[in-house]
Scaffold this motif. Sequence first.
Motif, PDB file in Angstrom:
ATOM      1  N   ILE A  55       0.838  -1.206   0.000  1.00 27.84           N
ATOM      2  CA  ILE A  55       0.000   0.000   0.000  1.00 27.84           C
ATOM      3  C   ILE A  55       0.870   1.252   0.000  1.00 27.84           C
ATOM      4  O   ILE A  55       0.524   2.273  -0.592  1.00 27.84           O
ATOM      5  CB  ILE A  55      -0.934   0.003   1.227  1.00 27.84           C
ATOM      6  N   ARG A  56       2.032   1.158   0.676  1.00 29.97           N
ATOM      7  CA  ARG A  56       2.931   2.317   0.762  1.00 29.97           C
ATOM      8  C   ARG A  56       3.841   2.447  -0.441  1.00 29.97           C
ATOM      9  O   ARG A  56       3.942   3.516  -1.046  1.00 29.97           O
ATOM     10  CB  ARG A  56       3.792   2.219   2.027  1.00 29.97           C
ATOM     11  N   VAL A  57       4.551   1.339  -0.796  1.00 30.41           N
ATOM     12  CA  VAL A  57       5.621   1.470  -1.791  1.00 30.41           C
ATOM     13  C   VAL A  57       5.104   1.679  -3.205  1.00 30.41           C
ATOM     14  O   VAL A  57       5.772   2.323  -4.016  1.00 30.41           O
ATOM     15  CB  VAL A  57       6.575   0.250  -1.770  1.00 30.41           C
ATOM     16  N   THR A  58       3.934   1.146  -3.503  1.00 29.71           N
ATOM     17  CA  THR A  58       3.431   1.304  -4.868  1.00 29.71           C
ATOM     18  C   THR A  58       3.141   2.770  -5.186  1.00 29.71           C
ATOM     19  O   THR A  58       3.678   3.310  -6.163  1.00 29.71           O
ATOM     20  CB  THR A  58       2.194   0.424  -5.100  1.00 29.71           C
ATOM     21  N   PRO A  59       2.313   3.473  -4.381  1.00 30.67           N
ATOM     22  CA  PRO A  59       2.147   4.908  -4.665  1.00 30.67           C
ATOM     23  C   PRO A  59       3.420   5.709  -4.447  1.00 30.67           C
ATOM     24  O   PRO A  59       3.666   6.699  -5.151  1.00 30.67           O
ATOM     25  CB  PRO A  59       1.041   5.346  -3.702  1.00 30.67           C
ATOM     26  N   ALA A  60       4.251   5.284  -3.469  1.00 27.93           N
ATOM     27  CA  ALA A  60       5.511   5.998  -3.220  1.00 27.93           C
ATOM     28  C   ALA A  60       6.414   5.940  -4.447  1.00 27.93           C
ATOM     29  O   ALA A  60       7.036   6.938  -4.832  1.00 27.93           O
ATOM     30  CB  ALA A  60       6.224   5.409  -2.008  1.00 27.93           C
ATOM     31  N   THR A  61       6.502   4.755  -5.045  1.00 36.35           N
ATOM     32  CA  THR A  61       7.334   4.603  -6.239  1.00 36.35           C
ATOM     33  C   THR A  61       6.759   5.389  -7.402  1.00 36.35           C
ATOM     34  O   THR A  61       7.503   6.003  -8.179  1.00 36.35           O
ATOM     35  CB  THR A  61       7.454   3.119  -6.616  1.00 36.35           C
ATOM     36  N   CYS A  62       5.429   5.365  -7.530  1.00 33.54           N
ATOM     37  CA  CYS A  62       4.794   6.136  -8.601  1.00 33.54           C
ATOM     38  C   CYS A  62       5.107   7.625  -8.445  1.00 33.54           C
ATOM     39  O   CYS A  62       5.473   8.294  -9.415  1.00 33.54           O
ATOM     40  CB  CYS A  62       3.279   5.915  -8.587  1.00 33.54           C
ATOM     41  N   ILE A  63       4.985   8.130  -7.206  1.00 34.62           N
ATOM     42  CA  ILE A  63       5.302   9.541  -6.948  1.00 34.62           C
ATOM     43  C   ILE A  63       6.765   9.821  -7.270  1.00 34.62           C
ATOM     44  O   ILE A  63       7.101  10.808  -7.941  1.00 34.62           O
ATOM     45  CB  ILE A  63       5.006   9.900  -5.476  1.00 34.62           C
ATOM     46  N   THR A  64       7.656   8.942  -6.789  1.00 28.77           N
ATOM     47  CA  THR A  64       9.095   9.133  -6.997  1.00 28.77           C
ATOM     48  C   THR A  64       9.446   9.170  -8.476  1.00 28.77           C
ATOM     49  O   THR A  64      10.171  10.067  -8.936  1.00 28.77           O
ATOM     50  CB  THR A  64       9.886   8.014  -6.314  1.00 28.77           C
ATOM     51  N   PHE A  65       8.938   8.197  -9.235  1.00 31.46           N
ATOM     52  CA  PHE A  65       9.296   8.115 -10.649  1.00 31.46           C
ATOM     53  C   PHE A  65       8.704   9.268 -11.457  1.00 31.46           C
ATOM     54  O   PHE A  65       9.363   9.803 -12.351  1.00 31.46           O
ATOM     55  CB  PHE A  65       8.862   6.767 -11.241  1.00 31.46           C
ATOM     56  N   VAL A  66       7.464   9.649 -11.141  1.00 32.60           N
ATOM     57  CA  VAL A  66       6.855  10.758 -11.868  1.00 32.60           C
ATOM     58  C   VAL A  66       7.611  12.054 -11.581  1.00 32.60           C
ATOM     59  O   VAL A  66       7.945  12.815 -12.501  1.00 32.60           O
ATOM     60  CB  VAL A  66       5.361  10.907 -11.505  1.00 32.60           C
ATOM     61  N   VAL A  67       7.906  12.315 -10.286  1.00 34.96           N
ATOM     62  CA  VAL A  67       8.658  13.522  -9.928  1.00 34.96           C
ATOM     63  C   VAL A  67      10.039  13.481 -10.571  1.00 34.96           C
ATOM     64  O   VAL A  67      10.516  14.490 -11.122  1.00 34.96           O
ATOM     65  CB  VAL A  67       8.779  13.664  -8.397  1.00 34.96           C
ATOM     66  N   TYR A  68      10.689  12.312 -10.524  1.00 39.47           N
ATOM     67  CA  TYR A  68      12.021  12.176 -11.128  1.00 39.47           C
ATOM     68  C   TYR A  68      11.989  12.455 -12.628  1.00 39.47           C
ATOM     69  O   TYR A  68      12.788  13.242 -13.148  1.00 39.47           O
ATOM     70  CB  TYR A  68      12.584  10.778 -10.875  1.00 39.47           C
ATOM     71  N   GLU A  69      11.071  11.796 -13.342  1.00 35.06           N
ATOM     72  CA  GLU A  69      11.011  11.952 -14.799  1.00 35.06           C
ATOM     73  C   GLU A  69      10.697  13.398 -15.183  1.00 35.06           C
ATOM     74  O   GLU A  69      11.306  13.958 -16.104  1.00 35.06           O
ATOM     75  CB  GLU A  69       9.957  11.008 -15.391  1.00 35.06           C
ATOM     76  N   LYS A  70       9.745  14.005 -14.472  1.00 33.47           N
ATOM     77  CA  LYS A  70       9.360  15.381 -14.796  1.00 33.47           C
ATOM     78  C   LYS A  70      10.469  16.365 -14.436  1.00 33.47           C
ATOM     79  O   LYS A  70      10.769  17.295 -15.198  1.00 33.47           O
ATOM     80  CB  LYS A  70       8.073  15.751 -14.052  1.00 33.47           C
ATOM     81  N   MET A  71      11.092  16.159 -13.274  1.00 33.60           N
ATOM     82  CA  MET A  71      12.156  17.062 -12.830  1.00 33.60           C
ATOM     83  C   MET A  71      13.392  16.948 -13.728  1.00 33.60           C
ATOM     84  O   MET A  71      13.992  17.963 -14.117  1.00 33.60           O
ATOM     85  CB  MET A  71      12.535  16.760 -11.386  1.00 33.60           C
ATOM     86  N   SER A  72      13.797  15.714 -14.064  1.00 32.68           N
ATOM     87  CA  SER A  72      14.975  15.540 -14.918  1.00 32.68           C
ATOM     88  C   SER A  72      14.725  16.105 -16.313  1.00 32.68           C
ATOM     89  O   SER A  72      15.622  16.691 -16.928  1.00 32.68           O
ATOM     90  CB  SER A  72      15.358  14.055 -15.005  1.00 32.68           C
ATOM     91  N   TYR A  73      13.479  15.960 -16.801  1.00 33.89           N
ATOM     92  CA  TYR A  73      13.137  16.531 -18.114  1.00 33.89           C
ATOM     93  C   TYR A  73      13.207  18.059 -18.060  1.00 33.89           C
ATOM     94  O   TYR A  73      13.730  18.709 -18.974  1.00 33.89           O
ATOM     95  CB  TYR A  73      11.740  16.074 -18.522  1.00 33.89           C
ATOM     96  N   PHE A  74      12.674  18.623 -16.966  1.00 32.44           N
ATOM     97  CA  PHE A  74      12.701  20.078 -16.793  1.00 32.44           C
ATOM     98  C   PHE A  74      14.138  20.599 -16.725  1.00 32.44           C
ATOM     99  O   PHE A  74      14.485  21.597 -17.373  1.00 32.44           O
ATOM    100  CB  PHE A  74      11.942  20.456 -15.523  1.00 32.44           C
ATOM    101  N   LEU A  75      14.987  19.919 -15.938  1.00 33.32           N
ATOM    102  CA  LEU A  75      16.376  20.356 -15.790  1.00 33.32           C
ATOM    103  C   LEU A  75      17.144  20.224 -17.098  1.00 33.32           C
ATOM    104  O   LEU A  75      17.950  21.089 -17.459  1.00 33.32           O
ATOM    105  CB  LEU A  75      17.066  19.538 -14.687  1.00 33.32           C
ATOM    106  N   LYS A  76      16.878  19.132 -17.824  1.00 35.61           N
ATOM    107  CA  LYS A  76      17.559  18.924 -19.100  1.00 35.61           C
ATOM    108  C   LYS A  76      17.141  19.987 -20.107  1.00 35.61           C
ATOM    109  O   LYS A  76      17.957  20.554 -20.828  1.00 35.61           O
ATOM    110  CB  LYS A  76      17.216  17.532 -19.641  1.00 35.61           C
ATOM    111  N   LYS A  77      15.836  20.266 -20.154  1.00 39.45           N
ATOM    112  CA  LYS A  77      15.308  21.269 -21.087  1.00 39.45           C
ATOM    113  C   LYS A  77      15.847  22.662 -20.752  1.00 39.45           C
ATOM    114  O   LYS A  77      16.207  23.438 -21.632  1.00 39.45           O
ATOM    115  CB  LYS A  77      13.785  21.270 -21.024  1.00 39.45           C
ATOM    116  N   ARG A  78      15.924  22.955 -19.440  1.00 38.84           N
ATOM    117  CA  ARG A  78      16.424  24.260 -19.019  1.00 38.84           C
ATOM    118  C   ARG A  78      17.899  24.412 -19.363  1.00 38.84           C
ATOM    119  O   ARG A  78      18.348  25.499 -19.771  1.00 38.84           O
ATOM    120  CB  ARG A  78      16.207  24.412 -17.503  1.00 38.84           C
ATOM    121  N   ARG A  79      18.658  23.321 -19.191  1.00 34.70           N
ATOM    122  CA  ARG A  79      20.090  23.398 -19.440  1.00 34.70           C
ATOM    123  C   ARG A  79      20.401  23.541 -20.926  1.00 34.70           C
ATOM    124  O   ARG A  79      21.373  24.168 -21.318  1.00 34.70           O
ATOM    125  CB  ARG A  79      20.769  22.149 -18.862  1.00 34.70           C
ATOM    126  N   THR A  80      19.575  22.902 -21.787  1.00 31.10           N
ATOM    127  CA  THR A  80      19.860  22.921 -23.228  1.00 31.10           C
ATOM    128  C   THR A  80      19.192  24.082 -23.943  1.00 31.10           C
ATOM    129  O   THR A  80      19.514  24.366 -25.080  1.00 31.10           O
ATOM    130  CB  THR A  80      19.395  21.596 -23.864  1.00 31.10           C
TER     131      THR A  80
END
Length: 324
Positions: A299-324
Amino acid sequence: MAADDPGKSTPSDKYNLFRTIHSAMRHLNYDHLVAGVCGGVIATLSLHPLDVIKVKFQVGDGHFSNRPNFNGLVQACKSTTQLNGLRGFYQGVIPNMWGAGSSWGLYFFFYNAIKANFQAGSNQPLGPTKHMTAAAISGVCTLTMTNPIWVVKTRMILQTTKTGEMVVSAPSYNGLLDGLSKIYKYEGIRGFYKGYAPGLFGVSHGVIQFVAYEECKKAYNKFRKQSNEKHLSAIEYICMAAISKTFASSTTYPYQVVRSRLQDPHIAQKYDGSIDAIRKIIKYEGFRGFYKGLTPNLIRVTPATCITFVVYEKMSYFLKKRRT
């Protein structure tokens, strides 16, 4: 001549080794570190109470300590509230936040650097074997650097303000730094690595999860006939993260039970290492003992992982786009 001796390294060998290390270092990207830390911290703050309940289930052996053996989530929640109030659900949240943030950050940091080194500038997706290798190396490096934080986190979760659950002779921790200093004072460096052996087995959890996640993304992009580097929607990332995490958690959960038992100072002395803990769990609790706390964990890790991966993917995309 010495240069012809295959048992000795030559200047050329040392240069090649340095060049290999330097090549891998060039692929380190701090965007992945920042994005991973953000994802881990946000997920931890959102779902820490379920982590508290999971750990209490794991250490309730019913034989070697006076830890309560809960029959369900409702009983575990009532017991936590009676002993510590609502604050009890956030015991150990600071080390958990530090541990989760640093673990996810470092994992993504090393994982993507190793992947980039394997790809050597190519945009072609890697196969399962190289994904497994990258995940395994990243897992070992991350665990070695963060295990002391997890020891403090587990012990802080198991502290109570009443004596109903614990032997009061163990030192109490007032925070992450206090916990680290007291472990070093009373147990030395070895105290930081309680539960490290089952934690190494737990590296397989990350391997299974990341390989499943990468293969899900690759299969989905192939089905949609689009580039593997394409940025997906939050819902798409959530589905892939949920599938990979549920599969990995269900197959590797027993190591977490063994690790929690070895990290709990009130029952750890009853086990002579990981193998002895496994034998005693089988003897006194059966194979079901290895899956105590699995329900709150999923119950904990499934939504936790979903939150982590979504935040990671969106944040890394934002940082990459900003840098380039």
